[in-house]
Design a protein around this motif. Sequence first.
Motif, PDB file in Angstrom:
ATOM      1  N   HIS A 115     -14.047  19.039  -9.067  1.00 63.41           N
ATOM      2  CA  HIS A 115     -14.250  17.788  -8.769  1.00 63.41           C
ATOM      3  C   HIS A 115     -13.882  17.486  -7.366  1.00 63.41           C
ATOM      4  N   PRO A 116     -14.003  18.001  -6.264  1.00 62.98           N
ATOM      5  CA  PRO A 116     -13.618  17.841  -4.888  1.00 62.98           C
ATOM      6  C   PRO A 116     -13.811  16.532  -4.465  1.00 62.98           C
ATOM      7  N   LEU A 117     -14.962  15.867  -4.672  1.00 61.69           N
ATOM      8  CA  LEU A 117     -15.379  14.452  -4.107  1.00 61.69           C
ATOM      9  C   LEU A 117     -14.487  13.472  -4.968  1.00 61.69           C
ATOM     10  N   HIS A 118     -13.929  13.562  -6.001  1.00 64.31           N
ATOM     11  CA  HIS A 118     -13.190  12.734  -6.663  1.00 64.31           C
ATOM     12  C   HIS A 118     -11.879  12.697  -6.201  1.00 64.31           C
ATOM     13  N   LEU A 119     -11.380  13.843  -5.890  1.00 65.05           N
ATOM     14  CA  LEU A 119     -10.077  14.174  -5.180  1.00 65.05           C
ATOM     15  C   LEU A 119     -10.064  13.360  -3.877  1.00 65.05           C
ATOM     16  N   ILE A 120     -11.140  13.782  -3.180  1.00 62.49           N
ATOM     17  CA  ILE A 120     -11.283  13.138  -1.732  1.00 62.49           C
ATOM     18  C   ILE A 120     -10.937  11.555  -1.616  1.00 62.49           C
ATOM     19  N   LEU A 121     -11.843  10.786  -2.858  1.00 63.66           N
ATOM     20  CA  LEU A 121     -11.729   9.497  -3.089  1.00 63.66           C
ATOM     21  C   LEU A 121     -10.530   9.011  -3.490  1.00 63.66           C
ATOM     22  N   LEU A 122      -9.653  10.024  -4.309  1.00 69.40           N
ATOM     23  CA  LEU A 122      -8.531   9.717  -4.740  1.00 69.40           C
ATOM     24  C   LEU A 122      -7.323   9.629  -3.548  1.00 69.40           C
ATOM     25  N   GLY A 123      -7.637  10.648  -2.690  1.00 69.38           N
ATOM     26  CA  GLY A 123      -6.458  10.726  -1.643  1.00 69.38           C
ATOM     27  C   GLY A 123      -6.670   9.616  -0.435  1.00 69.38           C
ATOM     28  N   ALA A 124      -7.966   9.174  -0.522  1.00 66.26           N
ATOM     29  CA  ALA A 124      -8.172   7.999   0.583  1.00 66.26           C
ATOM     30  C   ALA A 124      -7.752   6.614  -0.058  1.00 66.26           C
ATOM     31  N   SER A 125      -7.877   6.406  -1.563  1.00 61.96           N
ATOM     32  CA  SER A 125      -7.530   5.136  -2.114  1.00 61.96           C
ATOM     33  C   SER A 125      -5.990   5.177  -2.215  1.00 61.96           C
ATOM     34  N   LEU A 126      -5.283   6.296  -2.265  1.00 65.73           N
ATOM     35  CA  LEU A 126      -3.725   6.493  -2.125  1.00 65.73           C
ATOM     36  C   LEU A 126      -3.337   6.265  -0.779  1.00 65.73           C
ATOM     37  N   TYR A 127      -3.883   6.541   0.132  1.00 65.86           N
ATOM     38  CA  TYR A 127      -3.717   6.344   1.625  1.00 65.86           C
ATOM     39  C   TYR A 127      -3.808   4.864   1.859  1.00 65.86           C
ATOM     40  N   GLY A 128      -4.900   4.091   1.314  1.00 65.76           N
ATOM     41  CA  GLY A 128      -5.019   2.830   1.567  1.00 65.76           C
ATOM     42  C   GLY A 128      -3.964   1.837   0.800  1.00 65.76           C
ATOM     43  N   LEU A 129      -3.686   2.521  -0.435  1.00 69.77           N
ATOM     44  CA  LEU A 129      -2.481   1.761  -1.292  1.00 69.77           C
ATOM     45  C   LEU A 129      -1.157   1.961  -0.437  1.00 69.77           C
ATOM     46  N   GLN A 130      -0.722   2.924   0.079  1.00 67.30           N
ATOM     47  CA  GLN A 130       0.385   3.293   1.048  1.00 67.30           C
ATOM     48  C   GLN A 130       0.364   2.284   2.334  1.00 67.30           C
ATOM     49  N   PHE A 131      -0.909   2.058   2.894  1.00 69.45           N
ATOM     50  CA  PHE A 131      -1.086   1.127   4.140  1.00 69.45           C
ATOM     51  C   PHE A 131      -0.707  -0.425   3.448  1.00 69.45           C
ATOM     52  N   LEU A 132      -1.345  -0.724   2.467  1.00 71.09           N
ATOM     53  CA  LEU A 132      -0.872  -1.995   1.901  1.00 71.09           C
ATOM     54  C   LEU A 132       0.694  -2.175   1.543  1.00 71.09           C
ATOM     55  N   PHE A 133       1.364  -1.094   0.798  1.00 72.29           N
ATOM     56  CA  PHE A 133       2.671  -1.296   0.703  1.00 72.29           C
ATOM     57  C   PHE A 133       3.605  -1.506   1.981  1.00 72.29           C
ATOM     58  N   MET A 134       3.046  -0.618   2.984  1.00 77.40           N
ATOM     59  CA  MET A 134       3.747  -0.737   4.134  1.00 77.40           C
ATOM     60  C   MET A 134       3.573  -1.894   4.929  1.00 77.40           C
ATOM     61  N   SER A 135       2.487  -2.854   4.797  1.00 82.29           N
ATOM     62  CA  SER A 135       2.320  -3.871   5.089  1.00 82.29           C
ATOM     63  C   SER A 135       3.064  -5.016   4.460  1.00 82.29           C
ATOM     64  N   MET A 136       2.941  -4.869   3.133  1.00 86.54           N
ATOM     65  CA  MET A 136       3.911  -5.819   2.086  1.00 86.54           C
ATOM     66  C   MET A 136       4.807  -4.869   1.591  1.00 86.54           C
ATOM     67  N   PRO A 137       6.057  -4.713   1.792  1.00 87.61           N
ATOM     68  CA  PRO A 137       7.068  -3.734   1.170  1.00 87.61           C
ATOM     69  C   PRO A 137       7.423  -4.454  -0.200  1.00 87.61           C
ATOM     70  N   GLY A 138       7.588  -5.591   0.046  1.00 91.30           N
ATOM     71  CA  GLY A 138       8.017  -6.231  -1.293  1.00 91.30           C
ATOM     72  C   GLY A 138       7.384  -6.001  -2.559  1.00 91.30           C
ATOM     73  N   LEU A 139       6.077  -5.689  -2.267  1.00 93.67           N
ATOM     74  CA  LEU A 139       5.165  -5.388  -3.506  1.00 93.67           C
ATOM     75  C   LEU A 139       5.646  -4.120  -4.165  1.00 93.67           C
ATOM     76  N   ILE A 140       6.179  -3.233  -3.423  1.00 91.22           N
ATOM     77  CA  ILE A 140       6.739  -1.901  -4.056  1.00 91.22           C
ATOM     78  C   ILE A 140       7.451  -2.081  -5.329  1.00 91.22           C
ATOM     79  N   LEU A 141       8.409  -3.038  -5.213  1.00 92.53           N
ATOM     80  CA  LEU A 141       9.090  -3.130  -6.531  1.00 92.53           C
ATOM     81  C   LEU A 141       8.459  -3.724  -7.778  1.00 92.53           C
ATOM     82  N   PHE A 142       7.585  -4.591  -7.271  1.00 92.39           N
ATOM     83  CA  PHE A 142       6.712  -5.004  -8.664  1.00 92.39           C
ATOM     84  C   PHE A 142       5.492  -4.242  -8.941  1.00 92.39           C
TER      85      PHE A 142
END
Length: 235
Positions: free
Chosen positions: A153-180
């Motif tokens: 299921h490579p397409l699912h993994l590509i989707l997952l990798g892109a989503s995790l990258y987007g989540l990382q960008f969100l946490f870098m923008s608002m690091p206070g969210l990481i704790l919660f």
Amino acid sequence: MELTGMWGSFYRVSVFISKLAYGNALWLGFTVLGLGLFGVAPATVALFAVTRGWVNGKWEEVPVFKTFWQTYKQEFWRANGAALALFLVGFLLYWNFTLFAGSGLAMMVVRGLLLIVSVLYGSMLLLYFPTYVGFDLKGLNRVRAALLIGCGHPLHLILLGASLYGLQFLFMSMPGLILFFGAASVVYLISWVAERIFRSMKRLQLSQQKASSEKEPEGVSNGKSRDLRPEQQGA
């Protein structure tokens, strides 16, 4: 009485946010309870066991603390052993990259092979914990299943990798969210994608069973077939 419309959407979003915060707090607390080094792996397995129910829509049915605590106790030593083995493999891959850092042709070939192995390792790692809590497998069978599912299921993994990258960008923008929400949001996202993969496997199995039954002569029984739908452990 179930809320509908705008208030229903607001309620569901509120439940989602509060559950994620609660799961994240449990993960942090039980990681500390295990002295960090020994607590992070079983806490992660326990959080995957909880989020597996959530991604199946069982927000109210899953007893969060009970599921988390039972899984944490049951899988404490197995999870630590698995995490140690995975860490050693990852460290060996990194160490070999540093060893073969030259510019010669042979070095480039070795690094290319190591890169392929690293991609396979990363694909397996993304689905290892969902497979851990989703299937009744032991030892290397978990690794083999996670690797085969990931490769299939490579397409699912590509989707997952892109989503995790987007989540990382969100946490870098608002690091206070990481704790919660840091750990719980990552685990929920991986569980959500993994559940879609498991459902596609289930549909494929059912279609194959249907095609097989249509080919059987009338009056011939196919017998019982094994259901590929994952069975949750410790929940």
